[in-house]
Design a protein around this motif. Sequence first.
Motif, short mmCIF file in Angstrom:
data_model
loop_
_atom_site.label_atom_id
_atom_site.label_comp_id
_atom_site.label_asym_id
_atom_site.label_seq_id
_atom_site.Cartn_x
_atom_site.Cartn_y
_atom_site.Cartn_z
N VAL A 100 90.94 20.23 -8.75
CA VAL A 100 91.74 19.55 -7.73
C VAL A 100 91.62 18.05 -7.93
N PRO A 101 92.55 17.27 -7.41
CA PRO A 101 92.45 15.81 -7.54
C PRO A 101 91.22 15.26 -6.82
N ASP A 102 90.67 14.19 -7.34
CA ASP A 102 89.56 13.52 -6.66
C ASP A 102 89.99 13.12 -5.26
N GLY A 103 89.08 13.24 -4.32
CA GLY A 103 89.40 12.87 -2.95
C GLY A 103 88.21 13.10 -2.04
N ALA A 104 88.28 12.52 -0.83
CA ALA A 104 87.16 12.57 0.09
C ALA A 104 87.43 13.40 1.33
N ASP A 105 88.55 14.08 1.39
CA ASP A 105 88.87 14.81 2.62
C ASP A 105 88.95 16.33 2.41
N TYR A 106 88.05 16.86 1.58
CA TYR A 106 88.00 18.30 1.36
C TYR A 106 87.05 18.95 2.37
N THR A 107 87.35 20.19 2.74
CA THR A 107 86.47 20.99 3.60
C THR A 107 86.50 22.42 3.08
N VAL A 108 85.57 23.22 3.55
CA VAL A 108 85.57 24.65 3.29
C VAL A 108 85.88 25.33 4.62
N GLU A 109 86.87 26.24 4.59
CA GLU A 109 87.23 27.03 5.76
C GLU A 109 86.72 28.45 5.55
N VAL A 110 86.01 28.97 6.54
CA VAL A 110 85.58 30.36 6.54
C VAL A 110 86.29 31.01 7.71
N THR A 111 87.10 32.05 7.44
CA THR A 111 87.91 32.67 8.48
C THR A 111 87.78 34.19 8.45
N ARG A 113 88.87 38.00 8.64
CA ARG A 113 90.05 38.65 8.07
C ARG A 113 90.95 39.24 9.14
N ASP A 114 90.38 39.75 10.23
CA ASP A 114 91.19 40.48 11.21
C ASP A 114 91.63 39.67 12.41
N THR A 115 90.77 38.80 12.92
CA THR A 115 91.10 38.10 14.17
C THR A 115 91.37 36.62 14.00
N GLY A 116 91.11 36.06 12.84
CA GLY A 116 91.43 34.65 12.63
C GLY A 116 90.43 33.66 13.21
N VAL A 117 89.25 34.12 13.63
CA VAL A 117 88.22 33.18 14.07
C VAL A 117 87.80 32.41 12.83
N ARG A 118 87.74 31.08 12.93
CA ARG A 118 87.46 30.28 11.74
C ARG A 118 86.52 29.13 12.05
N GLY A 119 85.91 28.64 10.97
CA GLY A 119 85.06 27.47 11.05
C GLY A 119 85.27 26.62 9.82
N TYR A 120 85.01 25.32 9.94
CA TYR A 120 85.20 24.37 8.84
C TYR A 120 83.89 23.65 8.56
N SER A 121 83.67 23.34 7.28
CA SER A 121 82.52 22.52 6.90
C SER A 121 82.81 21.07 7.27
N ALA A 122 81.77 20.26 7.16
CA ALA A 122 81.96 18.81 7.27
C ALA A 122 82.75 18.36 6.05
N PRO A 123 83.48 17.25 6.15
CA PRO A 123 84.24 16.77 4.98
C PRO A 123 83.31 16.36 3.83
N PHE A 124 83.74 16.65 2.62
CA PHE A 124 82.99 16.26 1.44
C PHE A 124 83.97 15.74 0.40
N GLU A 125 83.42 15.24 -0.70
CA GLU A 125 84.25 14.61 -1.73
C GLU A 125 84.24 15.45 -3.00
N VAL A 126 85.38 15.51 -3.66
CA VAL A 126 85.47 16.08 -5.00
C VAL A 126 85.76 14.92 -5.92
N GLY A 127 84.93 14.77 -6.94
CA GLY A 127 85.09 13.67 -7.89
C GLY A 127 83.83 13.46 -8.68
N PRO A 128 83.82 12.42 -9.50
CA PRO A 128 82.63 12.15 -10.31
C PRO A 128 81.46 11.76 -9.43
N VAL A 129 80.28 12.17 -9.85
CA VAL A 129 79.07 11.85 -9.12
C VAL A 129 78.65 10.43 -9.44
N PRO A 130 78.38 9.61 -8.43
CA PRO A 130 77.91 8.24 -8.70
C PRO A 130 76.61 8.28 -9.50
#
Length: 167
Positions: A100-111, A113-130
């Motif tokens: 995926v493109p580098d960016g700082a507004d990625y999250t992981v969604e866990v939902t 399958r049957d009822t749609g209850v979901r949760g999101y991770s805190a935002p993290f970055e995809v890109g080169p490690v400093p």
Amino acid sequence: MLRTRLLSVAAASLFVWLGPAAPAVSEPPDATVTVTSPAADSVHPVDSSLFVRWRNDTGQEVDVWLTQGDGEGGAQRLFKLASKASSKPETELVAAVPPVPDGADYTVEVTTRDTGVRGYSAPFEVGPVPADDPAVGTGSGSGSGSGSEKGAAPLSWVQAQDGHSPR
């Protein structure tokens, strides 16, 4: 004919009295999914391992998605990281960060399958490690240790852990 019509009216009133059918799957009224990892503001390069951890008190299997956005209804699903993941209360998995493109507004969604209850991770970055970020498992070439480290290439995580080269 009169009996058929009378029976139809009686049967219809019985269905109204019984009410609608119950949903096939229901969760407790306070059921939640809480994503506890990856950590906020962490950095994950493409093709690296992404550790995802969550709590699920719904008792249902979940799907795990890489999303981009705010996680408050504005997140867009990009890649399914896992399908039909465990229904256990505490679960974790390891997935590769997709291309995926580098960016700082990625999250992981866990939902669920049957009822749609979901949760999101805190935002993290995809890109080169400093290079100077010790939290991602690389040594520091900034000279914080002995004089031989100055100007040297950063140590790998294995080297930093046991002092030996992986070769």
